[in-house]
Design a protein around this motif. Sequence first.
Motif, PDB file in Angstrom:
ATOM      1  N   ASP A   3       0.780  -1.202  -0.047  1.00 19.91           N
ATOM      2  CA  ASP A   3      -0.034  -0.044  -0.129  1.00 19.91           C
ATOM      3  C   ASP A   3       0.859   1.325   0.029  1.00 19.91           C
ATOM      4  O   ASP A   3       0.599   2.138  -0.648  1.00 19.91           O
ATOM      5  N   GLU A   4       1.872   1.102   0.663  1.00 22.94           N
ATOM      6  CA  GLU A   4       2.815   2.455   0.807  1.00 22.94           C
ATOM      7  C   GLU A   4       3.258   2.674  -0.656  1.00 22.94           C
ATOM      8  O   GLU A   4       3.433   3.963  -1.098  1.00 22.94           O
ATOM      9  N   GLU A   5       3.890   1.506  -1.153  1.00 20.34           N
ATOM     10  CA  GLU A   5       4.298   1.907  -2.580  1.00 20.34           C
ATOM     11  C   GLU A   5       3.442   2.353  -3.317  1.00 20.34           C
ATOM     12  O   GLU A   5       3.725   3.098  -4.446  1.00 20.34           O
ATOM     13  N   ARG A   6       2.216   1.822  -3.485  1.00 21.68           N
ATOM     14  CA  ARG A   6       1.143   2.192  -4.352  1.00 21.68           C
ATOM     15  C   ARG A   6       0.679   3.815  -3.980  1.00 21.68           C
ATOM     16  O   ARG A   6       0.430   4.489  -5.164  1.00 21.68           O
ATOM     17  N   LYS A  11       1.056   9.329  -5.891  1.00 21.50           N
ATOM     18  CA  LYS A  11       1.487  10.598  -5.346  1.00 21.50           C
ATOM     19  C   LYS A  11       2.534  11.139  -6.806  1.00 21.50           C
ATOM     20  O   LYS A  11       2.198  12.170  -7.294  1.00 21.50           O
ATOM     21  N   ARG A  12       3.168  10.300  -6.806  1.00 17.74           N
ATOM     22  CA  ARG A  12       3.917  10.865  -8.120  1.00 17.74           C
ATOM     23  C   ARG A  12       3.566  10.750  -9.477  1.00 17.74           C
ATOM     24  O   ARG A  12       3.611  11.905 -10.220  1.00 17.74           O
ATOM     25  N   GLN A  17       1.129  14.321 -13.709  1.00 15.79           N
ATOM     26  CA  GLN A  17       0.130  15.002 -14.382  1.00 15.79           C
ATOM     27  C   GLN A  17      -0.020  16.273 -14.308  1.00 15.79           C
ATOM     28  O   GLN A  17      -0.286  16.867 -15.170  1.00 15.79           O
ATOM     29  N   THR A  18       0.104  17.018 -12.952  1.00 17.59           N
ATOM     30  CA  THR A  18       0.328  18.282 -13.052  1.00 17.59           C
ATOM     31  C   THR A  18       1.715  19.113 -13.857  1.00 17.59           C
ATOM     32  O   THR A  18       1.164  19.842 -14.438  1.00 17.59           O
ATOM     33  N   GLN A  38      13.211  12.780 -17.085  1.00 20.21           N
ATOM     34  CA  GLN A  38      13.557  11.661 -16.251  1.00 20.21           C
ATOM     35  C   GLN A  38      12.540  10.653 -15.781  1.00 20.21           C
ATOM     36  O   GLN A  38      12.893   9.511 -15.945  1.00 20.21           O
ATOM     37  N   TYR A  39      11.608  11.121 -15.478  1.00 20.78           N
ATOM     38  CA  TYR A  39      10.288  10.158 -15.308  1.00 20.78           C
ATOM     39  C   TYR A  39      10.114   9.282 -16.258  1.00 20.78           C
ATOM     40  O   TYR A  39       9.795   7.933 -16.325  1.00 20.78           O
ATOM     41  N   PHE A  40      10.091   9.807 -17.447  1.00 25.37           N
ATOM     42  CA  PHE A  40       9.377   8.985 -18.708  1.00 25.37           C
ATOM     43  C   PHE A  40      10.571   8.117 -19.011  1.00 25.37           C
ATOM     44  O   PHE A  40      10.435   7.090 -19.701  1.00 25.37           O
ATOM     45  N   ALA A  41      11.960   8.486 -18.933  1.00 25.28           N
ATOM     46  CA  ALA A  41      13.075   7.697 -19.169  1.00 25.28           C
ATOM     47  C   ALA A  41      13.062   6.405 -18.072  1.00 25.28           C
ATOM     48  O   ALA A  41      13.610   5.368 -18.431  1.00 25.28           O
ATOM     49  N   GLU A  42      12.783   6.785 -16.679  1.00 25.71           N
ATOM     50  CA  GLU A  42      12.990   5.833 -15.664  1.00 25.71           C
ATOM     51  C   GLU A  42      11.891   4.647 -16.059  1.00 25.71           C
ATOM     52  O   GLU A  42      11.984   3.438 -15.751  1.00 25.71           O
ATOM     53  N   CYS A  43      10.738   5.104 -16.234  1.00 26.24           N
ATOM     54  CA  CYS A  43       9.478   4.334 -16.160  1.00 26.24           C
ATOM     55  C   CYS A  43       9.283   3.579 -17.143  1.00 26.24           C
ATOM     56  O   CYS A  43       8.673   2.340 -17.053  1.00 26.24           O
ATOM     57  N   GLY A  44       9.891   3.708 -18.353  1.00 25.04           N
ATOM     58  CA  GLY A  44       9.763   2.713 -19.711  1.00 25.04           C
ATOM     59  C   GLY A  44       8.519   2.524 -20.166  1.00 25.04           C
ATOM     60  O   GLY A  44       7.845   3.324 -20.147  1.00 25.04           O
ATOM     61  N   ASP A  45       8.160   1.392 -20.215  1.00 21.72           N
ATOM     62  CA  ASP A  45       6.857   0.625 -20.499  1.00 21.72           C
ATOM     63  C   ASP A  45       5.707   0.703 -19.368  1.00 21.72           C
ATOM     64  O   ASP A  45       4.519   0.669 -19.297  1.00 21.72           O
TER      65      ASP A  45
END
Length: 157
Positions: A3-6, A11-12, A17-18, A38-45
């Motif tokens: 739950d904490e990770e979710r 939040k991230r 989105q903001t 950085q977010y889009f590079a790290e998240c990948g698919d």
Amino acid sequence: MNDEERGTTMKREEYMQTLLDRYLDGMTTADEEAALRQYFAECGDGVPEEWRPYRALFAYVDDERHHAAGAGVTVAGSVPRRSRMLRRLRVIGLTAAAAVALLLVVVKGNMGQPENYVVIDGKVYTDRHTVKQEALDALQIVSSDYDDSFDALEMMK
């Protein structure tokens, strides 16, 4: 995923989105855009389906930034000052050269023609005496005597 990770992921994603909304409105700072890249590079698919076009966009922007940095362009995307100055000097030099070439063409083109000339039987004469004599002869042909005009009126009666 617990739950904490979710919660952290949610939040991230809300924060991203903001940032995306601000990016689309043209209101993001350089740091916020860096966070998006950085977010889009790290998240990948792992990005949400509706954000996949943004992932491709930011991957493209990131790739272009790396290519530009290798070509001597600063990371902010602007050309170094020396390159701008050299480009400006080239433009000024080419403009000046074109103006000089145009001036030479105009001056040289006008230098070859005499100021006064006469054409007799298809042949051009530039001799000053010949030109003057032909002009006087032409004026003599078209000139009339004062009396000639009144004589013509008398003949009409």
